[in-house]
Design an enzyme around this catalytic site. Structure first.
Site, PDB file in Angstrom:
ATOM      1  N   SER A   1       0.817  -1.214   0.000  1.00  0.00           N
ATOM      2  CA  SER A   1       0.000   0.000   0.000  1.00  0.00           C
ATOM      3  C   SER A   1       0.850   1.263   0.000  1.00  0.00           C
ATOM      4  O   SER A   1       1.928   1.301   0.612  1.00  0.00           O
ATOM      5  CB  SER A   1      -0.898   0.002   1.242  1.00  0.00           C
ATOM      6  OG  SER A   1      -1.546   1.245   1.413  1.00  0.00           O
TER       7      SER A   1
ATOM      8  N   LYS B   1     -16.973  -2.628  -1.319  1.00  0.00           N
ATOM      9  CA  LYS B   1     -16.005  -2.058  -0.381  1.00  0.00           C
ATOM     10  C   LYS B   1     -16.587  -1.023   0.575  1.00  0.00           C
ATOM     11  O   LYS B   1     -15.892  -0.551   1.481  1.00  0.00           O
ATOM     12  CB  LYS B   1     -14.828  -1.453  -1.153  1.00  0.00           C
ATOM     13  CG  LYS B   1     -13.991  -2.499  -1.879  1.00  0.00           C
ATOM     14  CD  LYS B   1     -12.825  -1.888  -2.624  1.00  0.00           C
ATOM     15  CE  LYS B   1     -11.789  -1.324  -1.683  1.00  0.00           C
ATOM     16  NZ  LYS B   1     -10.602  -0.802  -2.418  1.00  0.00           N
TER      17      LYS B   1
ATOM     18  N   ARG C   1      -4.032  13.002  -4.723  1.00  0.00           N
ATOM     19  CA  ARG C   1      -3.730  11.581  -4.709  1.00  0.00           C
ATOM     20  C   ARG C   1      -3.214  11.163  -6.087  1.00  0.00           C
ATOM     21  O   ARG C   1      -3.532  11.795  -7.102  1.00  0.00           O
ATOM     22  CB  ARG C   1      -4.982  10.761  -4.400  1.00  0.00           C
ATOM     23  CG  ARG C   1      -5.507  10.866  -2.984  1.00  0.00           C
ATOM     24  CD  ARG C   1      -4.629  10.059  -2.026  1.00  0.00           C
ATOM     25  NE  ARG C   1      -5.213  10.000  -0.699  1.00  0.00           N
ATOM     26  CZ  ARG C   1      -5.104  10.945   0.211  1.00  0.00           C
ATOM     27  NH1 ARG C   1      -4.432  12.047  -0.088  1.00  0.00           N
ATOM     28  NH2 ARG C   1      -5.641  10.817   1.404  1.00  0.00           N
TER      29      ARG C   1
ATOM     30  N   TYR D   1      -3.314   0.268   9.935  1.00  0.00           N
ATOM     31  CA  TYR D   1      -3.346  -0.371   8.617  1.00  0.00           C
ATOM     32  C   TYR D   1      -1.990  -0.243   7.925  1.00  0.00           C
ATOM     33  O   TYR D   1      -1.416  -1.231   7.448  1.00  0.00           O
ATOM     34  CB  TYR D   1      -4.439   0.269   7.757  1.00  0.00           C
ATOM     35  CG  TYR D   1      -4.429  -0.186   6.321  1.00  0.00           C
ATOM     36  CD1 TYR D   1      -5.049  -1.366   5.938  1.00  0.00           C
ATOM     37  CD2 TYR D   1      -3.810   0.573   5.333  1.00  0.00           C
ATOM     38  CE1 TYR D   1      -5.041  -1.793   4.616  1.00  0.00           C
ATOM     39  CE2 TYR D   1      -3.793   0.162   4.005  1.00  0.00           C
ATOM     40  CZ  TYR D   1      -4.413  -1.019   3.660  1.00  0.00           C
ATOM     41  OH  TYR D   1      -4.393  -1.441   2.340  1.00  0.00           O
TER      42      TYR D   1
END
Length: 245
Positions: A38, A100, A136, A62
């Site tokens: 990630s 999700k 992003r 996470y």
């Protein structure tokens, strides 16, 4: 995949211990393995987005679980006799993400906000970024699939690689793409949530040098083109890709 999960024991059991078990199963049998790392492993991004410890930090549980496994793999890779590839996915969006929930991409959420209210919402200013200006590296899932297939077809390559376009875009860009698709609607900014302060990546942008050096040359779909294609699919099937071959 819930980046807001606070139960560290649960997260480590699922994102570290489970992945470790799969890794050893594959290594023992010389089976190719590709897993999801990630971009969250880069934290604030203050030190860049290269696949190296100097750039890495975890802002939440996470991210810690993903980075902990990446570092575990790094220790084993010199002895590995079969392919292991960790792909650091940046902000993936596209078909098949309906399940999700709150972890679905912003374009999926904004599309459904417009359908419900004829408006889309983004966070307001925070950490020196204006309303909707947090950025992003948005990567279309069809391009992610191409990257996966590239490594599958080259089992001699192992390592941890970024999987992003190498270009950051504002959330405003995605919002405008959704509004342009519908031809109307309002963009509304909401106060930045207290719960995310200090745990939020305001900027991500993949450094693709290692990916390109590994030989990947499949390119990435421009964000406006991909966003419109995805919105059209959401219109047609609700976001599911239907194979017609």
């Amino acid at each position: 995949s819930d980046t807001m999960e606070y139960n560290g024991k649960y997260m480590m059991e699922n994102n570290f211990e489970y992945t470790k078990n799969v890794l050893h199963f594959c290594l023992d049998r010389k089976i190719q393995m590709m897993y999801a790392s990630s971009a969250s492993t880069y934290g604030s991004g203050a030190h860049g987005f290269r696949e190296e410890p100097a750039c890495e930090e975890a802002l939440n549980v996470y991210a810690f679980s993903k980075l902990f496994f990446d570092n575990y793999l790094r220790r084993l890779l010199p002895q590995a006799q079969s392919q292991v590839v960790g792909l650091r996915y940046f902000n993936v969006y596209g078909p098949q993400e309906n399940h999700k929930g709150k972890m679905a991409s912003m374009i999926y959420q904004m599309y459904n906000q417009w359908k419900a209210e004829h408006k889309v919402r983004l966070f307001g200013e925070y950490a020196g970024y204006g309303p909707g200006e947090h950025t992003r590296d948005f990567v279309y899932v069809k391009d992610v699939v191409k990257v996966n297939f590239y490594f599958w077809e080259h089992p001699e390559i192992s390592g941890i690689f970024n999987c992003g376009t190498g270009h950051a875009h504002q959330f405003n860009t995605l919002a405008k793409a959704v509004l342009n698709h519908f031809g109307s609607g309002e963009l509304e900014y909401v106060p930045f949530p207290e719960v995310l302060k200090g745990k939020y990546q305001s900027f991500t942008e993949a450094d693709d040098a290692n990916l390109l050096a590994a030989g990947y040359d499949g390119g990435f779909t421009p964000i406006e083109e991909a966003a419109e294609e995805y919105c059209q699919l959401l219109d047609k099937t609700g976001g599911y890709y239907v194979y017609e071959g």
